[in-house]
Structures are given as structure tokens and as C-alpha cells.
Design a protein around this motif. Structure first.
Motif, PDB file in Angstrom:
ATOM      1  N   ASN A 145      55.177  52.261  52.211  1.00 21.84           N
ATOM      2  CA  ASN A 145      54.253  52.945  53.036  1.00 21.84           C
ATOM      3  C   ASN A 145      52.832  52.501  53.078  1.00 21.84           C
ATOM      4  O   ASN A 145      51.826  52.965  53.832  1.00 21.84           O
ATOM      5  N   LEU A 146      52.677  51.248  52.112  1.00 21.22           N
ATOM      6  CA  LEU A 146      51.280  50.738  51.939  1.00 21.22           C
ATOM      7  C   LEU A 146      51.200  49.285  52.487  1.00 21.22           C
ATOM      8  O   LEU A 146      52.406  48.803  52.681  1.00 21.22           O
ATOM      9  N   GLU A 147      49.978  48.925  52.709  1.00 17.42           N
ATOM     10  CA  GLU A 147      50.047  47.554  53.253  1.00 17.42           C
ATOM     11  C   GLU A 147      50.741  46.371  52.401  1.00 17.42           C
ATOM     12  O   GLU A 147      50.582  46.841  51.048  1.00 17.42           O
ATOM     13  N   PRO A 148      51.204  45.575  52.750  1.00 12.48           N
ATOM     14  CA  PRO A 148      51.683  44.367  51.904  1.00 12.48           C
ATOM     15  C   PRO A 148      50.781  43.835  50.885  1.00 12.48           C
ATOM     16  O   PRO A 148      49.460  43.507  51.277  1.00 12.48           O
ATOM     17  N   GLY A 149      50.992  43.955  49.521  1.00 13.72           N
ATOM     18  CA  GLY A 149      50.318  43.374  48.753  1.00 13.72           C
ATOM     19  C   GLY A 149      49.454  44.647  47.924  1.00 13.72           C
ATOM     20  O   GLY A 149      48.793  44.438  46.848  1.00 13.72           O
ATOM     21  N   ASP A 150      49.483  45.750  48.613  1.00 17.76           N
ATOM     22  CA  ASP A 150      48.843  46.855  47.864  1.00 17.76           C
ATOM     23  C   ASP A 150      49.736  47.744  46.855  1.00 17.76           C
ATOM     24  O   ASP A 150      50.607  48.343  47.594  1.00 17.76           O
ATOM     25  N   VAL A 151      49.802  46.935  45.780  1.00 12.47           N
ATOM     26  CA  VAL A 151      50.725  47.554  44.748  1.00 12.47           C
ATOM     27  C   VAL A 151      50.339  48.433  43.821  1.00 12.47           C
ATOM     28  O   VAL A 151      51.041  49.000  42.909  1.00 12.47           O
ATOM     29  N   VAL A 152      49.062  48.923  43.801  1.00  5.85           N
ATOM     30  CA  VAL A 152      48.620  50.087  43.181  1.00  5.85           C
ATOM     31  C   VAL A 152      48.453  51.340  43.924  1.00  5.85           C
ATOM     32  O   VAL A 152      48.490  52.470  42.961  1.00  5.85           O
ATOM     33  N   GLY A 153      48.121  51.384  44.956  1.00  6.06           N
ATOM     34  CA  GLY A 153      47.797  52.735  45.466  1.00  6.06           C
ATOM     35  C   GLY A 153      46.886  53.417  45.131  1.00  6.06           C
ATOM     36  O   GLY A 153      45.539  52.766  44.770  1.00  6.06           O
ATOM     37  N   ASP A 154      46.979  54.700  44.864  1.00  7.03           N
ATOM     38  CA  ASP A 154      45.888  55.662  44.234  1.00  7.03           C
ATOM     39  C   ASP A 154      46.139  55.640  42.507  1.00  7.03           C
ATOM     40  O   ASP A 154      45.381  56.538  41.784  1.00  7.03           O
ATOM     41  N   ARG A 155      47.155  54.877  42.045  1.00  5.46           N
ATOM     42  CA  ARG A 155      47.594  55.000  40.567  1.00  5.46           C
ATOM     43  C   ARG A 155      46.629  54.394  39.836  1.00  5.46           C
ATOM     44  O   ARG A 155      46.092  54.965  38.499  1.00  5.46           O
ATOM     45  N   ILE A 156      45.944  53.363  40.034  1.00  7.90           N
ATOM     46  CA  ILE A 156      44.861  52.892  39.324  1.00  7.90           C
ATOM     47  C   ILE A 156      43.594  52.724  40.133  1.00  7.90           C
ATOM     48  O   ILE A 156      43.503  52.305  41.137  1.00  7.90           O
ATOM     49  N   PRO A 157      42.569  52.927  39.476  1.00  9.65           N
ATOM     50  CA  PRO A 157      41.275  52.865  40.131  1.00  9.65           C
ATOM     51  C   PRO A 157      41.044  51.296  40.356  1.00  9.65           C
ATOM     52  O   PRO A 157      40.829  50.256  39.627  1.00  9.65           O
ATOM     53  N   TRP A 158      40.780  51.032  41.902  1.00  7.09           N
ATOM     54  CA  TRP A 158      40.972  49.600  42.276  1.00  7.09           C
ATOM     55  C   TRP A 158      39.940  49.403  43.196  1.00  7.09           C
ATOM     56  O   TRP A 158      39.554  50.318  44.092  1.00  7.09           O
ATOM     57  N   VAL A 159      39.366  48.396  43.615  1.00 12.88           N
ATOM     58  CA  VAL A 159      38.210  47.981  44.283  1.00 12.88           C
ATOM     59  C   VAL A 159      38.671  48.203  45.798  1.00 12.88           C
ATOM     60  O   VAL A 159      39.838  47.621  46.292  1.00 12.88           O
ATOM     61  N   ARG A 160      38.180  49.157  46.515  1.00  7.70           N
ATOM     62  CA  ARG A 160      38.431  49.561  47.922  1.00  7.70           C
ATOM     63  C   ARG A 160      37.081  49.052  48.993  1.00  7.70           C
ATOM     64  O   ARG A 160      36.132  49.258  48.436  1.00  7.70           O
ATOM     65  N   TYR A 161      37.322  48.445  49.996  1.00  5.70           N
ATOM     66  CA  TYR A 161      36.546  48.207  50.931  1.00  5.70           C
ATOM     67  C   TYR A 161      36.535  49.013  52.364  1.00  5.70           C
ATOM     68  O   TYR A 161      37.436  48.961  52.994  1.00  5.70           O
ATOM     69  N   ASP A 162      35.409  49.801  52.531  1.00  2.00           N
ATOM     70  CA  ASP A 162      35.493  50.591  53.798  1.00  2.00           C
ATOM     71  C   ASP A 162      35.155  50.256  54.837  1.00  2.00           C
ATOM     72  O   ASP A 162      35.398  50.350  56.147  1.00  2.00           O
ATOM     73  N   ASP A 163      34.701  48.929  54.695  1.00  2.99           N
ATOM     74  CA  ASP A 163      33.841  48.213  55.939  1.00  2.99           C
ATOM     75  C   ASP A 163      35.074  47.350  56.230  1.00  2.99           C
ATOM     76  O   ASP A 163      35.693  46.482  55.497  1.00  2.99           O
ATOM     77  N   PRO A 164      35.592  47.526  57.654  1.00  2.00           N
ATOM     78  CA  PRO A 164      36.721  46.641  57.926  1.00  2.00           C
ATOM     79  C   PRO A 164      36.582  45.208  57.986  1.00  2.00           C
ATOM     80  O   PRO A 164      37.495  44.496  57.683  1.00  2.00           O
ATOM     81  N   GLU A 165      35.221  44.712  58.287  1.00  2.00           N
ATOM     82  CA  GLU A 165      34.984  43.361  58.346  1.00  2.00           C
ATOM     83  C   GLU A 165      34.984  42.754  57.079  1.00  2.00           C
ATOM     84  O   GLU A 165      35.763  41.525  56.669  1.00  2.00           O
ATOM     85  N   VAL A 166      34.647  43.539  56.029  1.00  2.00           N
ATOM     86  CA  VAL A 166      34.657  43.081  54.688  1.00  2.00           C
ATOM     87  C   VAL A 166      36.069  42.747  54.116  1.00  2.00           C
ATOM     88  O   VAL A 166      36.442  42.196  53.467  1.00  2.00           O
ATOM     89  N   LYS A 167      36.655  43.967  54.300  1.00  2.00           N
ATOM     90  CA  LYS A 167      37.972  44.104  53.839  1.00  2.00           C
ATOM     91  C   LYS A 167      38.998  42.985  54.549  1.00  2.00           C
ATOM     92  O   LYS A 167      39.568  42.307  53.876  1.00  2.00           O
ATOM     93  N   PHE A 168      38.695  42.636  55.765  1.00  2.00           N
ATOM     94  CA  PHE A 168      39.572  41.561  56.448  1.00  2.00           C
ATOM     95  C   PHE A 168      39.043  40.257  55.712  1.00  2.00           C
ATOM     96  O   PHE A 168      40.039  39.425  55.454  1.00  2.00           O
ATOM     97  N   PHE A 169      37.866  40.126  55.575  1.00  2.00           N
ATOM     98  CA  PHE A 169      37.566  38.913  54.790  1.00  2.00           C
ATOM     99  C   PHE A 169      38.138  38.814  53.401  1.00  2.00           C
ATOM    100  O   PHE A 169      38.596  37.652  52.987  1.00  2.00           O
ATOM    101  N   LYS A 170      37.972  39.828  52.720  1.00  2.00           N
ATOM    102  CA  LYS A 170      38.391  39.712  51.411  1.00  2.00           C
ATOM    103  C   LYS A 170      39.849  39.391  51.310  1.00  2.00           C
ATOM    104  O   LYS A 170      40.641  38.723  50.484  1.00  2.00           O
ATOM    105  N   LEU A 171      40.696  39.919  52.060  1.00  2.00           N
ATOM    106  CA  LEU A 171      42.248  40.004  52.098  1.00  2.00           C
ATOM    107  C   LEU A 171      42.449  38.597  52.477  1.00  2.00           C
ATOM    108  O   LEU A 171      43.439  37.884  52.134  1.00  2.00           O
ATOM    109  N   ASN A 172      41.975  38.082  53.596  1.00  2.00           N
ATOM    110  CA  ASN A 172      42.025  36.621  54.021  1.00  2.00           C
ATOM    111  C   ASN A 172      41.533  35.585  52.818  1.00  2.00           C
ATOM    112  O   ASN A 172      42.321  34.380  52.721  1.00  2.00           O
TER     113      ASN A 172
END
Length: 204
Positions: A145-172
Motif C-alpha cells: 500500500n506504500l510507494e515502492p522503496g518505502d519500507v519503513v512507513g510510520d514505524r521509524i522516524p524517517w525524513v519526509r519531504y512535503d514539497d513534491p518537487e523536492v521529493k521528486f528530486f530526492k527519489l530520482n
């Protein structure tokens, strides 16, 4: 019917869309191989969408599985390249294994790929494989149910990016770094197999 009294059957139009969806949930659209498409994570210039095996046409589940494997292999390759770079300049003090005869020190394990693999006892490799398998199937198991590669979900405090452009850049960036690392660690293994340092020609 045209001139000459001949019949011409109407040729059905070439199918350009299928019923499949990609990992983003968008309808899969068949495109010309020579028209670059940059419509999802990992599909980047200059090649664009390149799928010679037509995995996308084999269904969304199979395509997503290949995306997940690429991300996972890229992360493992990045860790492997980091291992080579670190152990070429730094070794832990103490012993890696007391069960070996003689006991194996960290400084006795050569840097590189094939050399470190051969030096580590089989019991050590069994422990590494077991730990990775347990983590991969429990703590870091992929949630469909999560995006490919998102293997922690909400179980572990992880860096999340609210800005879609920043998130797109980081994932690429992660996808490209993983691809480069897979090529890099393969080259290092070939160097060791040919009898030169993994970091050749930087290290002669």
C-alpha cells in the motif's frame, strides 16, 4: 470501394493504450520507443522510458516488483561501494572472529570485494545473510500500500519531504545513485578478479 472496383478493408487503428496502470496509478500508455517519456520516478533524460523487455506490458504487479528490486539492489550496491571506500582507509581494532584459527582481526581482512568475501569465515557470512533476510521480511518488508522503496512507513522516524518537487528530486537522486553504485561495485569486482585493486586506477 474505390476506382477500379476494388474493395479496401478498413485497417483497425494501432492500439496505443492498454488496461494496465503503472506504479503511480496512472494508466499505462504505449509510446513510441524514440519519444522520450519522463512520467515517473527513475524515468530520466536522456533515455526516458526504456523497456526493451516490455515488463510494463506484463501487468502492474510484475512491473512494481521489478521497480522494488531495482531500488533494493541499488541500496545494497551503495552500501557495498561505501564498504570498499571505507575499508580502504579505515579498519576497526580488535577481532572479527575468535572461532577462526588463528583468530581473525579486522585488519587482516583485505579491503575490496572478492578479497574481503574470501577472508570472512562462512559462519560470519551465514550471520550476515540471516540478519538481512530477517530484516527484509519483517522490519523492512515492503508494504504494497506504500510507494515502492518505502519500507519503513510510520514505524521509524524517517525524513519526509512535503514539497513534491523536492521529493521528486530526492527519489530520482536515490535511483540514479543506486544505478551508478550497481555499475561501480560490478567494476570493482571485475578489477579484483583481474588481480588489481578495486579502486584501480586510483589505487595502483
Amino acid at each position: 470501394r474505390r476506382g477500379g472496383g476494388k474493395n479496401y478493408e478498413k485497417t483497425p487503428p494501432r492500439r496505443t493504450a492498454g488496461s494496465f496502470v503503472d506504479v503511480t496509478g496512472k494508466p499505462y500508455v504505449e509510446v513510441d520507443t524514440f519519444v522520450p517519456q519522463f512520467d515517473e520516478i527513475g524515468v530520466l533524460p536522456p533515455i526516458g522510458r526504456w523497456d526493451p523487455l516490455q515488463i510494463r506490458e506484463q501487468g502492474p504487479e510484475r512491473y512494481r516488483r521489478f521497480v522494488e528490486m531495482e531500488i533494493k539492489h541499488g541500496r545494497i550496491a551503495m552500501a557495498a561501494v561505501t564498504h570498499v571506500l571505507v575499508t580502504a582507509n579505515f579498519k576497526w581494532d580488535g577481532y572479527c572472529s575468535y572461532l577462526s584459527f588463528p583468530p581473525l582481526k579486522f585488519e587482516d581482512i583485505p579491503a575490496g570485494t572478492l578479497g574481503s568475501w574470501a577472508a570472512l569465515p562462512q559462519a560470519g557470512w551465514a550471520q550476515i545473510v540471516a540478519i538481512v533476510a530477517i530484516l527484509d521480511n519483517s522490519l523492512f518488508a515492503q508494504d504494497p500500500n506504500l510507494e515502492p522503496g518505502d519500507v519503513v512507513g510510520d514505524r521509524i522516524p524517517w525524513v519526509r519531504y512535503d514539497d513534491p518537487e523536492v521529493k521528486f528530486f530526492k527519489l530520482n537522486a536515490e535511483r540514479n545513485n543506486g544505478r551508478a553504485a550497481m555499475m561501480g561495485i560490478t567494476g570493482m569486482m571485475i578489477h579484483n578478479a583481474l588481480g588489481v585493486d578495486a579502486l584501480f586506477p586510483i589505487v595502483q
